[in-house]
Design a protein around this motif. Sequence first.
Motif, PDB file in Angstrom:
ATOM      1  N   HIS A 123       1.066  -1.387  -0.196  1.00  0.00           N
ATOM      2  CA  HIS A 123       0.041  -0.213   0.007  1.00  0.00           C
ATOM      3  C   HIS A 123       1.338   1.216  -0.298  1.00  0.00           C
ATOM      4  O   HIS A 123       0.480   2.441   0.246  1.00  0.00           O
ATOM      5  CB  HIS A 123      -1.160  -0.398   0.893  1.00  0.00           C
ATOM      6  CG  HIS A 123      -1.726  -1.166   1.350  1.00  0.00           C
ATOM      7  ND1 HIS A 123      -1.570  -2.257   1.078  1.00  0.00           N
ATOM      8  CD2 HIS A 123      -3.340  -1.237   1.028  1.00  0.00           C
ATOM      9  CE1 HIS A 123      -3.576  -2.840   1.046  1.00  0.00           C
ATOM     10  NE2 HIS A 123      -4.063  -2.061   0.928  1.00  0.00           N
ATOM     11  N   GLY A 124       2.404   0.900  -0.155  1.00  0.00           N
ATOM     12  CA  GLY A 124       3.182   2.368  -0.495  1.00  0.00           C
ATOM     13  C   GLY A 124       3.698   3.154   0.532  1.00  0.00           C
ATOM     14  O   GLY A 124       3.560   4.246   1.013  1.00  0.00           O
ATOM     15  N   VAL A 125       3.600   2.334   2.375  1.00  0.00           N
ATOM     16  CA  VAL A 125       3.251   2.411   3.012  1.00  0.00           C
ATOM     17  C   VAL A 125       4.749   1.781   4.209  1.00  0.00           C
ATOM     18  O   VAL A 125       4.841   0.758   3.905  1.00  0.00           O
ATOM     19  CB  VAL A 125       1.855   2.656   4.942  1.00  0.00           C
ATOM     20  CG1 VAL A 125       2.061   2.757   6.074  1.00  0.00           C
ATOM     21  CG2 VAL A 125       0.267   2.777   3.818  1.00  0.00           C
ATOM     22  N   ARG A 126       5.454   2.875   5.525  1.00  0.00           N
ATOM     23  CA  ARG A 126       5.955   2.702   6.016  1.00  0.00           C
ATOM     24  C   ARG A 126       5.809   2.257   7.436  1.00  0.00           C
ATOM     25  O   ARG A 126       5.244   3.491   7.607  1.00  0.00           O
ATOM     26  CB  ARG A 126       7.466   3.281   5.361  1.00  0.00           C
ATOM     27  CG  ARG A 126       8.394   3.319   3.829  1.00  0.00           C
ATOM     28  CD  ARG A 126       9.297   4.240   4.089  1.00  0.00           C
ATOM     29  NE  ARG A 126       8.513   5.886   4.558  1.00  0.00           N
ATOM     30  CZ  ARG A 126       9.572   6.505   5.247  1.00  0.00           C
ATOM     31  NH1 ARG A 126      10.935   6.810   4.513  1.00  0.00           N
ATOM     32  NH2 ARG A 126       9.006   7.656   5.537  1.00  0.00           N
ATOM     33  N   LEU A 127       6.044   1.179   8.238  1.00  0.00           N
ATOM     34  CA  LEU A 127       6.006   1.049   9.177  1.00  0.00           C
ATOM     35  C   LEU A 127       7.153   2.137   9.588  1.00  0.00           C
ATOM     36  O   LEU A 127       8.463   1.580   9.641  1.00  0.00           O
ATOM     37  CB  LEU A 127       5.804  -0.504   9.815  1.00  0.00           C
ATOM     38  CG  LEU A 127       5.296  -1.293   9.057  1.00  0.00           C
ATOM     39  CD1 LEU A 127       4.964  -1.949   9.707  1.00  0.00           C
ATOM     40  CD2 LEU A 127       3.155  -0.374   9.230  1.00  0.00           C
ATOM     41  N   PHE A 156      13.529  -6.437   8.730  1.00  0.00           N
ATOM     42  CA  PHE A 156      13.112  -7.049   8.135  1.00  0.00           C
ATOM     43  C   PHE A 156      13.415  -5.799   6.327  1.00  0.00           C
ATOM     44  O   PHE A 156      14.495  -5.161   7.365  1.00  0.00           O
ATOM     45  CB  PHE A 156      11.433  -6.228   8.421  1.00  0.00           C
ATOM     46  CG  PHE A 156      11.119  -6.766   9.371  1.00  0.00           C
ATOM     47  CD1 PHE A 156      10.142  -7.954   9.096  1.00  0.00           C
ATOM     48  CD2 PHE A 156      10.849  -6.423  10.804  1.00  0.00           C
ATOM     49  CE1 PHE A 156       9.907  -9.213  10.117  1.00  0.00           C
ATOM     50  CE2 PHE A 156      10.381  -7.375  11.995  1.00  0.00           C
ATOM     51  CZ  PHE A 156       9.550  -8.420  11.551  1.00  0.00           C
ATOM     52  N   PRO A 157      12.814  -5.468   6.081  1.00  0.00           N
ATOM     53  CA  PRO A 157      13.192  -4.833   3.998  1.00  0.00           C
ATOM     54  C   PRO A 157      13.114  -3.095   4.766  1.00  0.00           C
ATOM     55  O   PRO A 157      12.139  -2.773   5.565  1.00  0.00           O
ATOM     56  CB  PRO A 157      12.860  -5.145   3.535  1.00  0.00           C
ATOM     57  CG  PRO A 157      11.855  -6.610   3.277  1.00  0.00           C
ATOM     58  CD  PRO A 157      12.139  -6.433   4.812  1.00  0.00           C
ATOM     59  N   ALA A 158      14.213  -2.280   4.684  1.00  0.00           N
ATOM     60  CA  ALA A 158      13.985  -1.328   5.052  1.00  0.00           C
ATOM     61  C   ALA A 158      12.736  -0.515   4.438  1.00  0.00           C
ATOM     62  O   ALA A 158      12.734   0.525   5.546  1.00  0.00           O
ATOM     63  CB  ALA A 158      14.917  -0.275   5.064  1.00  0.00           C
ATOM     64  N   ASP A 159      12.491  -0.576   3.524  1.00  0.00           N
ATOM     65  CA  ASP A 159      11.254   0.052   2.421  1.00  0.00           C
ATOM     66  C   ASP A 159       9.935  -0.717   3.497  1.00  0.00           C
ATOM     67  O   ASP A 159       9.153  -0.120   3.184  1.00  0.00           O
ATOM     68  CB  ASP A 159      11.394  -0.075   1.274  1.00  0.00           C
ATOM     69  CG  ASP A 159      11.012  -1.187   1.086  1.00  0.00           C
ATOM     70  OD1 ASP A 159      10.684  -2.352   1.636  1.00  0.00           O
ATOM     71  OD2 ASP A 159      10.866  -2.091  -0.662  1.00  0.00           O
ATOM     72  N   ARG A 182      23.486   4.769  12.124  1.00  0.00           N
ATOM     73  CA  ARG A 182      23.088   3.549  12.141  1.00  0.00           C
ATOM     74  C   ARG A 182      21.597   3.250  11.320  1.00  0.00           C
ATOM     75  O   ARG A 182      21.413   2.856  10.004  1.00  0.00           O
ATOM     76  CB  ARG A 182      23.058   3.038  13.291  1.00  0.00           C
ATOM     77  CG  ARG A 182      22.577   1.351  13.185  1.00  0.00           C
ATOM     78  CD  ARG A 182      22.533   0.460  14.459  1.00  0.00           C
ATOM     79  NE  ARG A 182      20.911  -0.881  13.801  1.00  0.00           N
ATOM     80  CZ  ARG A 182      20.866  -1.668  15.533  1.00  0.00           C
ATOM     81  NH1 ARG A 182      21.333  -1.238  16.562  1.00  0.00           N
ATOM     82  NH2 ARG A 182      20.352  -2.625  15.494  1.00  0.00           N
ATOM     83  N   ALA A 183      20.878   3.997  11.812  1.00  0.00           N
ATOM     84  CA  ALA A 183      20.037   4.145  11.317  1.00  0.00           C
ATOM     85  C   ALA A 183      19.339   4.707   9.645  1.00  0.00           C
ATOM     86  O   ALA A 183      18.797   4.552   8.762  1.00  0.00           O
ATOM     87  CB  ALA A 183      18.359   5.141  11.796  1.00  0.00           C
ATOM     88  N   ARG A 188      16.227   4.035   7.239  1.00  0.00           N
ATOM     89  CA  ARG A 188      15.300   3.836   8.113  1.00  0.00           C
ATOM     90  C   ARG A 188      14.739   4.784   9.420  1.00  0.00           C
ATOM     91  O   ARG A 188      14.531   4.545  10.158  1.00  0.00           O
ATOM     92  CB  ARG A 188      16.022   2.190   9.672  1.00  0.00           C
ATOM     93  CG  ARG A 188      15.721   0.892   8.405  1.00  0.00           C
ATOM     94  CD  ARG A 188      16.047  -0.183   9.346  1.00  0.00           C
ATOM     95  NE  ARG A 188      16.841  -1.167   8.627  1.00  0.00           N
ATOM     96  CZ  ARG A 188      15.442  -1.712   7.744  1.00  0.00           C
ATOM     97  NH1 ARG A 188      14.700  -2.381   8.455  1.00  0.00           N
ATOM     98  NH2 ARG A 188      16.527  -3.490   7.370  1.00  0.00           N
ATOM     99  N   LEU A 189      15.337   5.964   8.764  1.00  0.00           N
ATOM    100  CA  LEU A 189      14.815   7.199   9.563  1.00  0.00           C
ATOM    101  C   LEU A 189      13.780   7.547   8.550  1.00  0.00           C
ATOM    102  O   LEU A 189      14.182   8.231   7.712  1.00  0.00           O
ATOM    103  CB  LEU A 189      16.046   8.096   9.615  1.00  0.00           C
ATOM    104  CG  LEU A 189      17.232   8.126  10.267  1.00  0.00           C
ATOM    105  CD1 LEU A 189      18.152   9.143  10.161  1.00  0.00           C
ATOM    106  CD2 LEU A 189      16.378   8.192  11.937  1.00  0.00           C
ATOM    107  N   HIS A 190      12.825   7.112   9.503  1.00  0.00           N
ATOM    108  CA  HIS A 190      11.221   7.268   8.504  1.00  0.00           C
ATOM    109  C   HIS A 190      11.085   8.723   9.000  1.00  0.00           C
ATOM    110  O   HIS A 190       9.705   8.935   8.383  1.00  0.00           O
ATOM    111  CB  HIS A 190      10.224   6.181   8.583  1.00  0.00           C
ATOM    112  CG  HIS A 190      10.866   5.398   8.019  1.00  0.00           C
ATOM    113  ND1 HIS A 190      11.681   4.541   7.046  1.00  0.00           N
ATOM    114  CD2 HIS A 190      10.610   3.869   8.096  1.00  0.00           C
ATOM    115  CE1 HIS A 190      11.703   3.857   6.769  1.00  0.00           C
ATOM    116  NE2 HIS A 190      11.050   2.923   7.138  1.00  0.00           N
ATOM    117  N   THR A 191      10.091   8.815  10.544  1.00  0.00           N
ATOM    118  CA  THR A 191       9.879  10.407  10.272  1.00  0.00           C
ATOM    119  C   THR A 191      10.470  10.981  11.706  1.00  0.00           C
ATOM    120  O   THR A 191      11.757  10.256  12.423  1.00  0.00           O
ATOM    121  CB  THR A 191       8.633  10.107  11.239  1.00  0.00           C
ATOM    122  OG1 THR A 191       8.341  11.569  10.851  1.00  0.00           O
ATOM    123  CG2 THR A 191       8.671   9.418  12.340  1.00  0.00           C
TER     124      THR A 191
END
Length: 276
Positions: A123-127, A156-159, A182-183, A188-191
């Motif tokens: 769905h094009g969404v990252r957790l 898990f995959p970064a995306d 590291r992130a 993996r820095l999503h927000t």
Amino acid sequence: MTVKQLSLPELANACGHSGVPGVGLWREPVREYGVEAAAKLVRDAGLTVTTLCRGGFFTAIDPAERRRALDDNRAAIDEAATLGTDTLVLVSGGLPAGDKDLAGARERIADALAELGPYAAEHGVRLAIEPLHPMYAADRCVVSTLGQALDLAERFPADQVGVCVDTYHIWWDDLAPAQIARAGAGGRLHTFQLADWTTPLPEGVLTGRGQLGDGSIDLAHWWRLVDAAGYTGPVEVELFNAELWAREDGAAVLHETATRFSSVASEVLGSSEVLG
């Protein structure tokens, strides 16, 4: 959440007047207004939905409770996609009543991520796993450090799975700067969220997030760290603050917060042109 006294239409209008180009939404007011209607509202106002908060609460032991949590998180992913944001923030959950097994609770989080990550990606969404200050470990989030969050995310995959860096929760941790690097290296820095730490904490501690500049956190320092780690996404302000909520003029609270934000941003970016 910073100005939860405002309705969604009032929020959209106030953001326009204060030059705020994006907003992180919470599920409760979005659901009350209607997900499709909220998506149209912010789109018509020219706003970007930066994140949706929150999914999570994965730590239940009872199978039926776990199924309900997974179903609710799939719904949250659907809502995020409808709103046009690519990031769903996760508050992972505390210890179930009577349970003292932190490691077991964290493994149940991993089990949930294994199921939800591919669905989110479709769905094009990252957790984005948000570590919360250790004072919340018992009842709200057994993930207390960025290191713990990344140990889960990196399975898990970064995306699919990354982290949320919130200054309120990680400012005390002398290992956090290395974990931010590291992130960033792992994508993996999503927000990134800003809030200050003020004392004394209120009863219940949940509504103790300080207005920017009122507390003990060197906010510009943490912003520089995520910037150096390669983060280029939006910077949010998230304040659970009963005194701010009690002020009748929510638009004035938003304007004050935007002004405080601009002050921090100018320290980092060397420019006052940080909004709009």
